[in-house]
Design an enzyme around this catalytic site. Structure first.
Site, PDB file in Angstrom:
ATOM      1  CE  LYS A 166      -7.108  57.878  24.261  1.00 50.99           C
ATOM      2  NZ  LYS A 166      -7.985  58.425  25.330  1.00 50.99           N
ATOM      3  CB  ILE A 167       0.028  55.804  20.424  1.00 49.42           C
ATOM      4  CG1 ILE A 167      -0.121  54.275  20.315  1.00 49.42           C
ATOM      5  CG2 ILE A 167       1.493  56.202  20.514  1.00 49.42           C
ATOM      6  CD1 ILE A 167       0.539  53.681  19.078  1.00 49.42           C
TER       7      ILE A 167
END
Length: 369
Positions: free
Chosen positions: A140-141
């Site tokens: 997740k970014i």
């Protein structure tokens, strides 16, 4: 009794759980949700891990082992969180295989303190991918301006990405551009595009929370009549952008190379205002080829109360835009709303990460004494 969650799944919505803990894994709770509630994926974030580690004793044994090995705080947090994600990924492996990699995914987020640093975010993403070492995870970014190039760089390395903290359609368009660029670079780097998956996590309920607060301050009848309208309209406009950009020639070229589309994921779907139906951010956003990640409370509410009545999103962009026109007319600065939400989102996750560090630091201290 009708199986509403099965109906939701049959409508093309992948049901993911927005939670993970050692307790869920050890007790068999997550396995039961997979078996009985049609859950085909899990999302985590710093807040989820902070909550998990601050309750119960499920992590004590591993903390003691790490302390005995002389692990520092950062290494301990990394080991604790990646162990949960690795074990959950193993639990979902059959679903991952059965869906050719579309579902059976577990997400783990980069250190939120890096949200404004593209270089460090990209390096952290690669390190997390190698550490967990499972093909069915997502890194997740956050979709901050600085996060966009990190998204491209991470995809270019052949790593599957869950883009998080998306609030505005304008930013979402940039996320899709970053996704396209990442796949193009991945192909140039020799990666098989068929092995790369991505979702774009569009936050829903927080939009209503912020807009409703501002509408209440305005206080006119016209303003009050718009309470609870913004979030679903925003998500529907996002889906229209998805349809538009994934009908482009640029996407057609990538698809011809075996690329998988970046599915929209509806996040922050737990209702914050008790006046609203607890299922509104699920049953009002039914549309094929999407994901809805829910806290267990929302999952249970959907199972008990939701009305799953087909596609509620396709063709609704015109009505959704009318909502935003009315919001502007009563004095809502929607750009400021989205800026506020992104800043708060990053800040909340940074705070949760610090709480996680503080909790683990305390546990390490006890283990060493």
């Amino acid at each position: 009794m009708s199986d509403r969650l099965a109906q939701l799944s049959d409508a093309g919505v992948s049901i993911w759980l927005d939670d993970l803990s050692r307790e869920r894994l050890n007790s068999g709770n997550l396995a039961a949700l997979i078996r009985d509630k049609h859950v085909v994926g899990v999302t985590t974030n710093p807040t989820i891990f902070a909550n998990a580690l601050s309750h119960g004793d499920a992590y004590d044994e591993q903390v003691r082992e790490l302390a005995a090995r002389g692990a520092d705080l950062h290494a301990t947090v990394r080991e604790l969180t990646t162990t949960d994600v690795r074990n959950a990924a193993d639990l979902f492996r059959d679903i991952y295989t059965a869906t050719n990699g579309t579902d059976g995914r577990v997400s783990i987020e980069v250190d939120p303190r890096l949200a404004k640093d593209a270089e460090k975010t990209a390096l952290e993403a690669q390190d997390l991918w190698k550490t967990v070492d499972r093909p069915n995870i997502f890194i997740k970014i956050p979709a901050t301006e600085e996060g966009l190039p990190a998204i491209t760089r991470t995809l270019a390395e052949g790593i599957s990405v869950n883009v998080t903290l998306i609030f505005s359609v304008e930013r979402y368009r940039k996320v899709i551009e970053a996704f396209f660029a990442g796949l193009e670079q991945a192909k140039a780097n020799g990666h098989d595009l068929r092995t790369i998956e991505s979702v774009a996590s569009f936050f829903v309920s927080r939009v209503d929370t912020e807009v409703d607060k501002r509408l209440d301050r305005i206080g006119t009848d016209e303003a009050k009549a718009l309470r609870g309208e913004a979030a679903i309209a925003n998500a529907r406009l996002a889906y229209a952008a998805y349809e538009e950009l994934f009908a482009s020639e640029r996407w057609a070229a990538l698809k011809a190379e075996g690329a998988n589309p970046q599915r929209p994921l509806w996040a922050s779907t737990g209702v914050k205002d008790p006046q609203y139906s607890p299922t509104r951010y699920v049953d009002q956003l039914v549309v094929p080829n999407t994901v809805n990640t829910m806290p267990e409370k929302t999952l249970d509410a959907v199972a008990e109360h939701a009305t799953i009545d087909g596609d509620k999103v396709t063709g609704t962009a015109g009505q959704a835009q009318e909502v935003f026109d009315k919001l502007a007319a009563v004095g809502i600065d929607i750009s400021d709303v989205f800026r506020t939400l992104e800043d708060e989102g990053v800040e909340k996750f940074e705070k949760s990460w610090q709480e996680l560090l503080d909790t683990v630091e305390g546990q390490l201290g006890k283990a060493k004494n």
